[in-house]
Design an enzyme around this catalytic site. Structure first.
Site, PDB file in Angstrom:
ATOM      1  N   CYS A  80       0.796  -1.231   0.000  1.00 20.33           N
ATOM      2  CA  CYS A  80       0.000   0.000   0.000  1.00 20.33           C
ATOM      3  C   CYS A  80       0.822   1.272   0.000  1.00 20.33           C
ATOM      4  CB  CYS A  80      -0.982   0.002   1.156  1.00 20.33           C
ATOM      5  SG  CYS A  80      -0.236   0.125   2.804  1.00 20.33           S
ATOM      6  N   HIS A 116      -1.799   1.612   7.013  1.00 16.41           N
ATOM      7  CA  HIS A 116      -2.281   1.707   5.639  1.00 16.41           C
ATOM      8  C   HIS A 116      -2.163   3.149   5.167  1.00 16.41           C
ATOM      9  CE1 HIS A 116      -4.290   0.601   2.012  1.00 16.41           C
ATOM     10  NE2 HIS A 116      -5.382   1.303   2.256  1.00 16.41           N
ATOM     11  N   ASP A 131      -7.602   4.818  -3.590  1.00 17.14           N
ATOM     12  CA  ASP A 131      -6.730   3.792  -3.009  1.00 17.14           C
ATOM     13  C   ASP A 131      -6.397   2.781  -4.106  1.00 17.14           C
ATOM     14  OD1 ASP A 131      -5.447   1.899  -1.479  1.00 17.14           O
ATOM     15  OD2 ASP A 131      -7.069   1.629  -0.035  1.00 17.14           O
TER      16      ASP A 131
END
Length: 312
Positions: A80, A116, A131
């Site tokens: 991520c 994250h 995202d």
């Protein structure tokens, strides 16, 4: 803030198979352009932990130029913080206004802390969650920051965004954005992660990245994983998912039976990474996994833990 050059952006567009003249849409339809850019990116740049297993250094840099070399030049992906940091630099280079924010993964029921990263992009005065690094449950398009907003994801997944307090909050007046997902209409909503609408600076992510890439308890340190979306031939719609997790490759498409391929050896997994994700490992990289717990054939039947961001 760092920005990529026009030449670097042109090479990136080639990397994600997106026509260079598509940027002309940006002025007329910036949200449409952002949506298409995210779709093409997620179909070509996988969410993956490969470099934590198939490299001797096993250290991941968030420097924008290092990320460009890894993702564009070497045609790899990342987890991520890598892919979202890279995508943030791409968006700023294209003129988008955004902040990068921290998130807490919640799927296990108790968040281990900031682990994250997402981007919050403002388009026409409205802020969107963007995202590109949350595995198979990742929202496939910009999601407006709107309480109780629901949307359809990939391969039958439904998503929801809420603005509310967490059970861990000692002050119930606090609010964060909570992203939840479910696989069908009858299934219960499952919390994926929570995002605070506060800008994180690079040093914040450096701290988060250090733990994620080095802690023995980190999922990414323990397991080889790789995910990308499948788009239709025209590239206009995300229609499915390819998921490699440990010794298995799955393909999911809405309304179709799931396909599975079991990988028995390291040689098979190396070929699968190239075939399904375009990741070509050098002989030196292939050998770097020898002796690790994640090596196929070493502890193949132990510790079968599903990725908290994947349906495995």
């Amino acid at each position: 803030m760092h920005r990529y050059t026009e030449a670097q952006l042109a090479r990136y567009f080639d990397r994600i198979d997106y026509a260079r003249d598509a940027r002309q849409q940006a002025s007329a339809d910036p949200l449409g352009f952002l949506t298409a850019l995210q779709r093409h990116h997620m179909a070509r740049v996988p969410f993956e932990s490969v470099s934590l297993h198939y490299s001797k250094a096993r250290l991941l840099s968030l420097d924008p130029e290092d990320l460009y070399t890894k993702i564009v030049v070497n045609r790899r992906g990342g987890y991520c913080m890598e892919v979202n940091a890279f995508f943030a630099t791409v968006l700023r280079s294209l003129g988008f206004k955004l902040i990068s924010a921290g998130g807490r993964v919640m799927i296990t029921g108790a968040s281990p802390g900031w682990d994250h990263m997402v981007n919050l992009v403002t388009v026409n005065g409205r802020r969107y969650l963007v995202d590109v690094g949350f595995g198979s449950n990742c929202p496939p398009h910009p999601v407006p920051l709107e309480h109780d907003h629901q949307f359809v994801g990939v391969a039958g997944i439904r998503g929801k965004l809420e603005y509310r307090a967490l059970k861990e909050h000692t002050d119930p007046s606090q609010r964060v954005w909570v992203y939840s997902a479910k696989e069908s209409g009858d299934a219960p909503w499952q919390e994926m992660y929570a995002v605070a609408e506060i800008e994180f600076i690079p040093g914040d992510f450096d701290v988060m990245n250090l733990k994620t890439m080095t802690s023995p308890q980190s999922f990414f340190v323990q397991h080889v994983t790789c995910v990308r979306t499948i788009v239709d031939p025209a590239g206009d719609r995300a229609v499915g998912l390819l998921i490699l997790h440990r010794d298995n490759v799955k393909q999911r498409r809405a309304g179709q039976p799931e396909t599975n391929e079991t990988l028995e050896t390291e040689e098979q997994r190396v070929r699968a990474l190239e075939k399904y994700f375009g990741i070509l490992l050098t002989p030196e990289e292939q050998g770097a996994i020898r002796g690790l717990a994640s090596e196929l054939g070493r502890q193949r039947d132990r510790g079968r833990v599903s990725h908290p961001r994947q349906r495995t």
